[in-house]
Design a protein around this motif. Structure first.
Motif, mmCIF file in Angstrom:
data_model
loop_
_atom_site.group_PDB
_atom_site.id
_atom_site.type_symbol
_atom_site.label_atom_id
_atom_site.label_comp_id
_atom_site.label_asym_id
_atom_site.label_seq_id
_atom_site.Cartn_x
_atom_site.Cartn_y
_atom_site.Cartn_z
ATOM 1 N N VAL A 121 39.292 49.205 44.325
ATOM 2 C CA VAL A 121 39.655 47.969 44.467
ATOM 3 C C VAL A 121 41.010 47.972 44.729
ATOM 4 N N ARG A 122 41.200 46.877 45.495
ATOM 5 C CA ARG A 122 42.764 46.447 45.756
ATOM 6 C C ARG A 122 43.143 45.136 45.294
ATOM 7 N N ASP A 123 44.272 44.981 45.490
ATOM 8 C CA ASP A 123 44.809 43.461 45.356
ATOM 9 C C ASP A 123 44.077 42.507 46.139
ATOM 10 N N PRO A 124 43.593 41.501 45.972
ATOM 11 C CA PRO A 124 42.457 40.841 47.184
ATOM 12 C C PRO A 124 43.559 40.133 47.917
ATOM 13 N N ARG A 125 44.867 39.899 47.664
ATOM 14 C CA ARG A 125 45.563 39.193 48.679
ATOM 15 C C ARG A 125 46.024 40.343 49.708
ATOM 16 N N GLY A 126 46.049 41.611 49.328
ATOM 17 C CA GLY A 126 46.225 42.638 50.284
ATOM 18 C C GLY A 126 44.968 42.730 51.355
ATOM 19 N N THR A 127 44.057 42.755 50.533
ATOM 20 C CA THR A 127 42.585 42.830 51.219
ATOM 21 C C THR A 127 42.198 41.701 52.400
ATOM 22 N N ILE A 128 42.265 40.566 51.841
ATOM 23 C CA ILE A 128 42.417 39.341 52.830
ATOM 24 C C ILE A 128 43.440 39.529 53.768
ATOM 25 N N ASN A 129 44.302 39.745 53.654
ATOM 26 C CA ASN A 129 45.686 39.803 54.629
ATOM 27 C C ASN A 129 45.012 40.802 55.675
ATOM 28 N N SER A 130 44.671 41.798 55.275
ATOM 29 C CA SER A 130 44.211 42.933 56.341
ATOM 30 C C SER A 130 43.127 42.359 56.998
ATOM 31 N N ASN A 131 42.273 41.967 56.513
ATOM 32 C CA ASN A 131 40.806 41.527 57.133
ATOM 33 C C ASN A 131 41.506 40.389 58.196
ATOM 34 N N LYS A 132 42.253 39.400 57.778
ATOM 35 C CA LYS A 132 42.669 38.543 58.774
ATOM 36 C C LYS A 132 43.371 39.065 60.038
ATOM 37 N N LYS A 155 43.467 38.547 37.305
ATOM 38 C CA LYS A 155 44.031 38.873 36.011
ATOM 39 C C LYS A 155 43.616 40.044 35.037
ATOM 40 N N GLN A 156 42.129 40.205 35.260
ATOM 41 C CA GLN A 156 41.341 41.275 34.766
ATOM 42 C C GLN A 156 41.983 42.791 35.193
ATOM 43 N N LEU A 157 42.259 42.736 36.696
ATOM 44 C CA LEU A 157 42.648 43.903 37.062
ATOM 45 C C LEU A 157 44.051 44.101 37.034
ATOM 46 N N GLY A 158 44.853 43.212 36.314
ATOM 47 C CA GLY A 158 46.393 43.183 36.080
ATOM 48 C C GLY A 158 47.210 42.978 37.311
ATOM 49 N N TYR A 159 46.745 42.229 38.274
ATOM 50 C CA TYR A 159 47.697 41.677 39.373
ATOM 51 C C TYR A 159 48.339 40.358 39.225
ATOM 52 N N ARG A 160 49.403 40.251 39.088
ATOM 53 C CA ARG A 160 50.339 39.025 38.898
ATOM 54 C C ARG A 160 50.255 38.308 39.942
#
Length: 356
Positions: A201-212, A335-340
């Motif tokens: 898993v990765r911070d969703p924000r980083g994953t989405i930005n990389s996809n974009k 929040k479950q994964l601990g990302y702020r």
């Protein structure tokens, strides 16, 4: 009379077109069993000959799996396959029942993890659809006839792969095309298996930005993609929680890409402890050479990077509105994964502010 002749001519054209299609593609379609009427996949169980480990690295695209997979691909005692479900795109343009695709996917993984390539359900299509660049990943596979320019019968190539796979300490695959961990459960309880699933898993924000950035033409709706990503993470975590087969920590490991990037040697040792092996010297050497590179390419599957900064580069390139859109969808999972979460531009750009 003219109408009759025209009708006959049209019939001949259709017949010739059909015959040419079968001549060109018939061998591939028939040997690959591309038909929804055959159902051996539903009851296919594979016996594992010895207690070798079977490692599945599953994740969403652009989450660091190419880099992570190289921890197995550069081990000379492993048999590693990069994206073995790539051929499923063959079905994208065909009206095929999703349940059938699920069975094809599951049976393909079972055949590979059991080192029985001759039992691949679509062995001809799988071979012809396997891109050349995939042979760059996996030291052992690269040295087989599968990745050679020498022409050999597919049956002979697969027999060689069976043997090389069975000689390995473990077989490993990495895939961004396995969206439900439950598809591995039948194999997990097969006698003799030693399945190890690593959910990256990765911070969703980083994953989405990389996809974009890398899929500009196909990523038009960040909210929709965020929903797909975070549903995948959430349903996987819930399935692991609900099913006793995954409890206890012996079969399932959740791995944060950021943790691996910040502490590659420490986390790599933990990964190898999980699959039941010592971290080999060649992997220690590979980590040293590929995690402290300051002058690196930004290609879509580059592994040599400055691992401590790359996972967080999105904070300097992603606009605040996109970040807020991702957070609106993924807040529970984050929040479950601990990302702020961030609320302001200053929070987003402030590298001193830890978001983990």
């Amino acid at each position: 009379m003219k109408i009759k002749r025209l009708f006959i001519l049209l019939c001949m054209i259709v017949l010739l077109s059909f015959m040419s299609t079968m001549f060109l593609y018939g061998p591939i379609l028939n040997s690959g069993q591309v038909t929804q009427h055959q159902e051996p996949l539903l009851e296919s169980h594979y016996l594992v000959e010895k207690k070798r480990a079977q490692v599945v690295l599953m994740t969403f695209r652009r989450s660091g799996s190419t880099f992570t997979g190289e921890l197995f691909g550069n081990n000379m005692r492993s048999f590693y396959l990069f994206e073995p479900l790539h051929f499923l795109r063959f079905f994208n343009k065909r009206p095929v029942d999703p349940g059938y695709i699920k069975n094809v996917s599951r049976s393909t993984l079972e055949a590979i993890l059991s080192c029985q390539f001759t039992k691949l359900p679509f062995h001809t299509i799988w071979y012809h659809d396997f891109p050349d660049y995939m042979c760059y990943y996996g030291s052992v596979l690269r040295n087989t006839s599968f990745c050679s320019s020498t022409r050999q019968p597919i049956s002979a190539i697969y027999r060689e792969m069976n043997n090389r796979c069975k000689q390995s300490d473990f077989v490993a695959i990495k895939t961004i095309r396995l969206f439900k961990i439950k598809h591995l459960e039948r194999f997990a309880v097969t006698p003799g298996t030693n399945l190890k699933v690593i959910h990256l898993v990765r911070d969703p924000r980083g994953t989405i930005n990389s996809n974009k950035r890398h899929f500009r033409t196909s990523v038009s709706n960040i909210t929709s993609l965020s929903r797909d990503l975070c549903n995948f993470i959430a349903t996987t975590r819930q399935r692991v929680k609900d099913k006793s087969i995954w409890n206890g920590g012996s079969r399932y490991m959740e791995l944060k890409y950021e943790d691996l990037s910040l502490n590659p040697l420490k986390i790599s040792k933990q990964i190898y402890d999980f699959i039941g092996f010592n971290l080999p010297n060649e992997i220690v050497t590979w980590i040293g050479k590929n995690t402290n590179v300051t002058n690196f390419s930004n290609g879509s599957m580059v592994v040599a990077k400055d691992s401590k900064t790359v996972p967080f580069a999105w904070r300097q390139t992603m606009n605040l509105q996109d970040v807020l859109d991702v957070q609106a969808v993924c807040e529970p999972v984050m929040k479950q994964l601990g990302y702020r979460l961030v609320k302001t531009e200053n929070d987003l750009r402030d590298t001193e502010l830890n978001l983990m």
